[in-house]
Enzyme design. Structure first.
Site, mmCIF file in Angstrom:
data_model
loop_
_atom_site.group_PDB
_atom_site.id
_atom_site.type_symbol
_atom_site.label_atom_id
_atom_site.label_comp_id
_atom_site.label_asym_id
_atom_site.label_seq_id
_atom_site.Cartn_x
_atom_site.Cartn_y
_atom_site.Cartn_z
ATOM 1 N N GLU A 93 0.799 -1.227 0.000
ATOM 2 C CA GLU A 93 0.000 0.000 0.000
ATOM 3 C C GLU A 93 0.835 1.282 0.000
ATOM 4 O O GLU A 93 0.679 2.152 0.861
ATOM 5 C CB GLU A 93 -0.993 -0.030 1.162
ATOM 6 C CG GLU A 93 -1.954 -1.205 1.034
ATOM 7 C CD GLU A 93 -3.097 -1.214 2.039
ATOM 8 O OE1 GLU A 93 -3.094 -0.387 2.973
ATOM 9 O OE2 GLU A 93 -3.996 -2.064 1.886
ATOM 10 N N GLU A 140 -5.466 -8.379 -0.556
ATOM 11 C CA GLU A 140 -6.186 -8.083 0.684
ATOM 12 C C GLU A 140 -7.620 -7.706 0.342
ATOM 13 O O GLU A 140 -7.864 -6.984 -0.617
ATOM 14 C CB GLU A 140 -5.562 -6.915 1.468
ATOM 15 C CG GLU A 140 -4.267 -7.205 2.186
ATOM 16 C CD GLU A 140 -3.811 -6.023 3.049
ATOM 17 O OE1 GLU A 140 -4.678 -5.250 3.517
ATOM 18 O OE2 GLU A 140 -2.599 -5.871 3.226
#
Length: 488
Positions: A163, A275
């Site tokens: 991320e 995710e």
């Protein structure tokens, strides 16, 4: 919301729509690498592998200092140790799983700054020297091939960072600096073996996909897959009340729309979602209750026909240290299993999804409820019908009465249902009835495991004609019902 009409589901046995791709079982997530050295973590993962069929596992922190991977000697040269990494991978291979290796975070010996994330303090700064970063990745890849062989490691995935679009949370650099980090890692991996798989950008909210693709194309940087993440909301560390409000604002089924967009942006590269969950908060009460099971099944049904490489649920266990390890049995953790290995409703949802072996068959609806989603599959022995009754928090939802008609079946021997709802496969409810003990004894753990189990409930059916049967179901709000029809 009040619905007086009875919904009708007609299953057309024999009208096949194609085989099921179990992309949701390809990979599952976990906290950070050092937890994989724990015996209880390993026991829980083996349970998930055996019962839910997960093939790969992904977690943060393979390169963290608590893994003792990279040091700088007194002479200023780098030194490497892959002992802890080997211990983890040896275990994964032993239980029939493989690693989805997230290359994070930055070892202190390489870091340009001191910014960290989480209780375990993963360094999120770019490297002082990108050449040394590349050296670390190359040494790691060479070691893995030396120990496990090219054919084995070629089946793994190398994902660069986590991320990086969350500025100063997971990455202290810019997008351009992330692309540079990616470039050095990708070239280092391909230098060792051109057939090793590397990808990114591992972003939150499906971001940077066209940007990374464009960068790699223009600069001749290798990329084998796109990875990204998605949650209906991105308030990772809000209060539970704020999280509920944010989840309530999410559009029902919006994750499917975002998956379709990501597939379009990534084409022709395959897409791996590394995710997803109903929220990105490690303290979200919805993670512990049947709501999550209904959300999981609804989401998978929404995207069942899409060509995903994987859809990796975050996470398999509440052994999780981003905010420090909670000792409460039900604290809103991400896990399918709680800290004691007690299956939550979400675990049972994946257990039901694992039953979807065979080919999808056609379903028709009359007076369809807007909160109901379902899927049916058939194989040689049985037909499985899975129903989810789900809506976002604080939105209308009711118990749905459903008449099921199965056409084209010649021999029905038995019909039974398994339920995940307020009263079934819901160990948190029993824990609350216990008085919410903070620390469980052995007897309490055993009682809660029993409360978590799926129970078979026989269903009476009627014969409409020689090739048609019918039966009735009641589906509670935020619940999952799995119907098994034995015909062989």
């Amino acid at each position: 919301m009040e619905r007086r009409k009875i919904m009708k589901i007609t299953i057309n046995y024999g009208k096949r729509l194609g085989k099921i791709n179990k992309f949701w079982a390809k990979c599952v997530g976990s906290c950070h690498a050092t937890t994989a050295l724990r015996e209880d973590w390993r026991k829980q993962l083996k349970k998930c592998r055996d019962e839910l069929g997960f093939e790969y596992i992904r977690f943060h922190g393979w390169l963290n200092d608590d893994m003792s991977v990279c040091f700088r000697n007194d002479d200023g040269l780098l030194s490497f140790s892959f002992f802890n990494i080997d211990s983890i991978i040896d275990f994964l291979l032993e239980i029939g799983m493989k690693p989805f290796i997230e290359l994070s975070f930055m070892p202190e010996a390489l870091a340009s700054g001191t910014k960290t994330v989480f209780h375990y303090k993963g360094n999120i700064t770019p490297p002082k020297s990108y050449e040394e970063w590349g050296q670390l990745i190359e040494e790691l890849a060479r070691h893995l091939i030396s120990r496990y062989g090219k054919n084995e490691v070629r089946e793994w995935f190398f994902e660069v960072w986590n991320e990086p679009n969350l500025k100063d949370f997971f990455w202290a650099g810019t997008m351009e600096e992330y692309f540079k980090l990616y470039k050095y890692a990708a070239f280092a991996i391909k230098k060792v073996d051109s057939e090793l798989r590397v990808g990114g950008p591992a972003t939150a909210i499906d971001a940077w996909i066209p940007e990374l693709k464009d960068f790699c194309t223009k600069n001749g940087v290798p990329i084998d897959f796109i990875s990204t993440h998605q949650y209906p909301t991105d308030l990772a560390f809000s209060t539970s009340s704020n999280m509920e409000e944010a989840m309530a604002k999410a559009k029902r089924g919006e994750l499917a729309e975002r998956v379709k967009k990501a597939l379009e942006e990534a084409y022709p590269l395959p897409v791996y979602y590394t995710e997803w969950n109903n929220s990105p908060s490690p303290r979200d009460p919805y993670h512990d209750i049947p709501y999550d099971a209904a959300f999981i099944v609804k989401t998978i049904i929404d995207i069942i026909d899409l060509p995903l490489g994987c859809y990796s649920y975050w996470t398999f266990t509440d052994i999780f240290e981003e905010c420090g390890q909670s000792s409460l049995p039900f604290h809103g953790g991400f896990g399918l299993l709680n800290i004691h290995g007690i299956p939550k409703p979400s675990y049972r949802a994946f257990q039901i999804l694992d039953k979807l072996n065979g080919e999808r068959i056609e379903i028709e609806f009359e007076d369809k409820s807007p909160t109901i989603d379902c899927i049916a599959v058939q194989n040689e022995r049985e037909i499985i019908l899975v129903i989810s009754n789900h809506n976002v928090p604080l939105s209308p939802i009711d118990t749905e009465n459903i008449k099921v008609v199965l056409k084209g079946i010649e021999n029905c021997r038995e019909v039974f249902v398994e339920r995940i709802d307020e009263y079934n496969a819901n160990p948190k409810r029993v824990w609350l009835e216990m008085g919410s003990p903070a620390y469980l004894n052995r007897e309490q753990i055993e009682e809660l495991i029993k409360a978590s189990e799926l129970k078979k409930e026989k269903v009476s059916w009627g014969i409409v004609n020689n090739n048609e049967i019918t039966f009735d179901l009641s589906v509670l709000p935020h619940s999952v019902v799995a119907v098994t029809i034995k015909n062989g």
